[in-house]
Design a protein around this motif. Structure first.
Motif, short mmCIF file in Angstrom:
data_model
loop_
_atom_site.label_atom_id
_atom_site.label_comp_id
_atom_site.label_asym_id
_atom_site.label_seq_id
_atom_site.Cartn_x
_atom_site.Cartn_y
_atom_site.Cartn_z
N PRO A 18 -8.61 10.28 21.39
CA PRO A 18 -7.91 10.67 20.31
C PRO A 18 -8.10 9.82 18.83
N ILE A 19 -9.14 8.67 19.34
CA ILE A 19 -9.17 7.74 18.08
C ILE A 19 -10.71 8.09 17.55
N CYS A 20 -11.71 8.23 18.36
CA CYS A 20 -13.16 8.22 18.08
C CYS A 20 -13.44 10.08 17.91
N ALA A 21 -12.67 10.66 18.94
CA ALA A 21 -13.11 12.20 19.21
C ALA A 21 -14.60 12.53 19.32
N SER A 22 -15.18 11.43 20.02
CA SER A 22 -16.70 11.61 20.24
C SER A 22 -17.03 11.83 21.67
N ALA A 23 -16.18 11.47 22.44
CA ALA A 23 -16.34 11.43 24.10
C ALA A 23 -15.15 11.59 24.76
N SER A 24 -15.37 11.82 25.88
CA SER A 24 -13.93 11.93 26.76
C SER A 24 -13.39 10.55 27.15
N PHE A 26 -8.00 -9.99 30.39
CA PHE A 26 -7.17 -9.09 30.75
C PHE A 26 -6.09 -9.10 29.79
N GLN A 27 -5.62 -9.92 29.30
CA GLN A 27 -4.69 -9.97 27.68
C GLN A 27 -5.31 -8.91 26.84
N ILE A 28 -6.63 -9.05 26.54
CA ILE A 28 -7.26 -8.05 25.71
C ILE A 28 -7.16 -6.72 26.15
N CYS A 29 -7.60 -6.23 27.47
CA CYS A 29 -7.60 -4.98 27.97
C CYS A 29 -5.89 -4.29 27.58
N TRP A 30 -4.90 -5.39 27.77
CA TRP A 30 -3.55 -4.88 27.73
C TRP A 30 -3.37 -4.48 26.23
N ALA A 31 -3.61 -5.70 25.42
CA ALA A 31 -3.70 -5.43 23.95
C ALA A 31 -4.18 -4.18 23.29
N ILE A 32 -5.42 -3.57 23.85
CA ILE A 32 -6.36 -2.60 23.61
C ILE A 32 -5.37 -1.37 23.82
N TRP A 33 -4.70 -1.12 25.43
CA TRP A 33 -3.84 -0.39 25.72
C TRP A 33 -2.62 0.07 24.61
N LYS A 34 -1.81 -0.99 24.19
CA LYS A 34 -0.82 -1.03 23.41
C LYS A 34 -1.16 -0.47 22.17
N ASP A 35 -2.31 -1.09 21.42
CA ASP A 35 -2.76 -0.60 20.11
C ASP A 35 -3.15 0.89 20.09
N ARG A 36 -3.91 1.07 21.28
CA ARG A 36 -4.32 2.60 21.36
C ARG A 36 -3.08 3.61 21.47
N ARG A 76 -0.14 2.83 20.20
CA ARG A 76 0.49 2.84 18.59
C ARG A 76 -0.33 3.71 17.86
N CYS A 77 -1.59 3.92 18.19
CA CYS A 77 -2.31 4.96 17.08
C CYS A 77 -2.22 6.30 17.24
#
Length: 220
Positions: free
Chosen positions: A44-50, A109-119, A121-122
């Motif tokens: 849903p963010i880049c729409a270029s890959a599954s 692991f904190q970065i992976c968690w933050a990516i999930w949360k920001d994803r 949010r987007c």
């Protein structure tokens, strides 16, 4: 691998998140599409890959930029990550083998968690991703957690040092210990008494209940 994951220096909720990621149980678009809960599997963010979990956490263009700026790109950008569980196993074996790199696992692991949360949010708030913010949030959360762990360890050590431990009496002497509790609502108290020798063996003990008017009386 699972034992190393559960023992990693990170908050329990993030350990659980990484476990779900390794088991392919996160609700990314590819998984939702497979379960017939989404019309397509596209990111849903880049729409270029599954949007598999690997794409969401490591391969999406905004995520690659974020990893590059995090200082932990070696564990992501220089590896061909095709399965989270295999990557996680390599990461834990590689980092935990060196004491100096143990904290790296927590930050990754904190970065992976933050990516999930920001994803999320987007996706749910129709916002743009924020790589710089995600990095700072992950770093800050990791430092806060490590500080909390250190403070707790120091507190536990202080408490243990202040605990009054029972000591053995001299030979041929019995040591008598007693204690009591008081319930003010019904003026009822309970007591216990035990006598032990220099070897710690109990010679006699008594317990019972009495009616008293205060906690001071049962303590006396």
């Amino acid at each position: 691998m699972w034992t190393s994951l559960w023992n990693s220096l990170i908050a329990p909720k993030i350990r659980l998140f990484m476990w779900k990621a390794a088991c392919n149980w996160l609700a990314c678009k590819a998984n939702l599409f497979r379960r017939k809960c989404a019309p397509n599997p596209m990111c849903p963010i880049c729409a270029s890959a599954s949007e598999t979990i690997e794409h969401m956490l490591f391969h999406c263009p905004w995520v690659k930029a974020m990893w590059f700026g995090s200082g932990k790109a070696f564990w992501v950008l220089q590896k061909d990550i095709v399965a989270v569980d295999k990557w996680l196993e390599d990461l834990l074996c590689g980092c935990l083998s060196k004491e100096s790199e143990r904290e790296d696992v927590g930050l990754i692991f904190q970065i992976c968690w933050a990516i999930w949360k920001d994803r999320n949010r987007c996706v749910f708030n129709d916002k743009n991703p924020r790589p710089e913010v995600v990095i700072e949030q992950a770093r800050g959360a990791n430092v806060d957690y490590l500080q909390t762990v250190c403070d707790k360890m120091q507190m536990d050590s202080t408490i243990r040092s202040r605990v009054e431990r029972w000591s053995l009496p001299p030979p041929s002497v019995l040591k008598i210990n007693c204690d009591g509790v008081f319930k003010s609502s019904c003026s009822l108290a309970a007591f216990g008494i035990i006598a032990r020798d220099s070897g710690g063996s109990a010679h006699d003990w008594r317990s019972g209940r009495v009616m008293v008017s205060s906690a001071l009386m049962i303590e006396a």
